[in-house]
Design an enzyme around this catalytic site. Structure first.
Site, PDB file in Angstrom:
ATOM      1  N   TYR A 143      33.190  32.631  44.213  1.00  0.00           N
ATOM      2  CA  TYR A 143      34.353  33.305  43.629  1.00  0.00           C
ATOM      3  C   TYR A 143      35.627  32.856  44.355  1.00  0.00           C
ATOM      4  CZ  TYR A 143      37.408  37.358  42.543  1.00  0.00           C
ATOM      5  OH  TYR A 143      38.438  38.182  42.154  1.00  0.00           O
ATOM      6  N   ILE A 173      40.729  46.688  44.103  1.00  0.00           N
ATOM      7  CA  ILE A 173      41.466  47.600  43.219  1.00  0.00           C
ATOM      8  C   ILE A 173      40.611  48.842  42.956  1.00  0.00           C
ATOM      9  CG2 ILE A 173      42.603  47.873  40.976  1.00  0.00           C
ATOM     10  CD1 ILE A 173      44.001  45.839  42.859  1.00  0.00           C
TER      11      ILE A 173
HETATM   12  C1  AKB Z   1      35.774  41.491  44.620  1.00  0.00           C
HETATM   13  O1  AKB Z   1      35.411  42.330  45.454  1.00  0.00           O
HETATM   14  O2  AKB Z   1      35.128  40.465  44.347  1.00  0.00           O
HETATM   15  C2  AKB Z   1      37.097  41.698  43.928  1.00  0.00           C
HETATM   16  C3  AKB Z   1      38.216  41.006  44.632  1.00  0.00           C
HETATM   17  C4  AKB Z   1      38.634  41.450  45.970  1.00  0.00           C
HETATM   18  O3  AKB Z   1      38.778  40.106  44.097  1.00  0.00           O
HETATM   19  N1  AKB Z   1      37.376  43.094  43.820  1.00  0.00           N
END
Ligand code: AKB
Length: 320
Positions: A143, A173
């Protein structure tokens, strides 16, 4: 006149952002782009909803043409937890979806593209306290890799093609309308829900875990303020740090206990502990404050009071 398509409208941020944008720019001018997640009745009732998968370029083009879209907000993403379970899916959705949107926006000479980034761009070698705007970006999750690449790609489209692309690095969030899905920071939402539902929760990160977090009203404000900011005043484009608050899980529990004294928490850290440990404790968001006036409204206790009240109401109505 803005004609906006929100891709990923049924998600945690997308669902509330779409409703807010409809109140600002007009219901018919904000199209909710949904894919697999079922949209809320409010989303269906308040304006156009279309099936949009950023990986399906033909479908994307037909929605853009149908509604004369001149701005796309891309809220569709595979988050950190799910991304570690399925890295190829994270790459596909987060990168191929993004480049399809950027290419379409370039071809159609759109007015703006908004592409959120995340604190996941940082990694274990990034300074953890008051993490600077310009710093080491060596994330250890897929990610995070896609978010760094996404920031660079957006900046490239600004420089190479003059496309107005903007983005913020969202912290965790926290909200009570739509549940988050697949992120590492999801525990912060789950704590509130389980405190109301069961008065107990087993947390997948330990009590000392400290991360930057933000309450949804501040997230929405930041997003709209960046959208509306004067392009010429922006020193950055796709990578603004935005901070609001940071706290440990133990701090959160203490805040919840002010309202629910018998709330109990236990800990069973899993693979997400390592992800959380690789992210900053707090952020330096001076650039956002200086360039477009960013200033959060909520701290931990104000958010806790609001969250618990809203979730208790849902619980009493049998909605959760
Ligand atoms: C996650 O935990 O992957 C998301 C972010 C911090 O982008 N909430």
């Amino acid at each position: 006149m803005k004609n906006i398509l929100v891709v990923g409208s049924a998600g945690q941020i997308g669902s509330e952002l779409t409703l807010l944008l409809r109140t600002i720019y007009g219901s018919d001018r904000v199209v909710a782009g949904i894919r697999k997640t079922k949209p809320s009745q409010k989303l269906i009732d308040t304006g156009p909803c279309e099936v949009v998968d950023a990986l399906d370029t033909d479908a994307l083009v037909s929605v853009v043409d149908k509604y004369k879209i001149n701005m796309i907000i891309n809220m569709a993403a595979i988050l950190s937890g799910t991304g570690e379970k399925n890295p190829m899916l994270a790459w596909d959705v987060n990168m191929n979806g993004l480049i399809n949107i950027l290419e379409l926006a370039r071809e159609r000479k759109m007015d703006q593209v908004l592409v959120p980034s995340s604190i996941a761009v940082f990694g274990p070698t990034t300074p953890r306290e008051n993490t600077p705007q310009d710093t080491i970006l060596k994330p250890t999750t897929m990610y995070g890799v896609t978010k760094v690449a996404g920031e660079l790609l957006g900046d490239y489209y600004v420089k190479k093609y003059g496309l107005d692309v903007r983005g913020l690095r969202y912290p965790g969030i926290i909200s009570h309308e739509t549940l988050p899905g697949g992120g590492t920071t999801d525990y912060a939402v789950a704590i509130y829900y389980e405190a109301v539902r069961q008065k107990k929760y087993t947390c997948f990160v330990n009590e000392h875990t400290r991360l930057p977090m933000m309450y949804m009203p501040d997230c929405l404000k930041a997003t709209v303020d960046l959208m509306e900011a004067d392009f010429d005043k922006l020193r950055y484009h796709c990578d603004y740090n935005i901070g609001a608050m940071d706290f440990t899980v133990a701090d959160m529990v203490a805040s919840v206990k002010k309202h629910i004294p018998d709330f109990e928490i236990s800990y069973a850290p899993d693979f997400r502990q390592e992800i959380a440990d690789s992210w900053p404790n707090s952020l330096d968001d001076t650039a956002a404050r200086e360039d477009w006036g960013w200033k959060p409204d909520y701290d931990l206790d104000a958010m806790t009071a609001d969250m618990l009240e809203a979730i208790t109401r849902k619980h009493e109505q049998g909605l959760i």
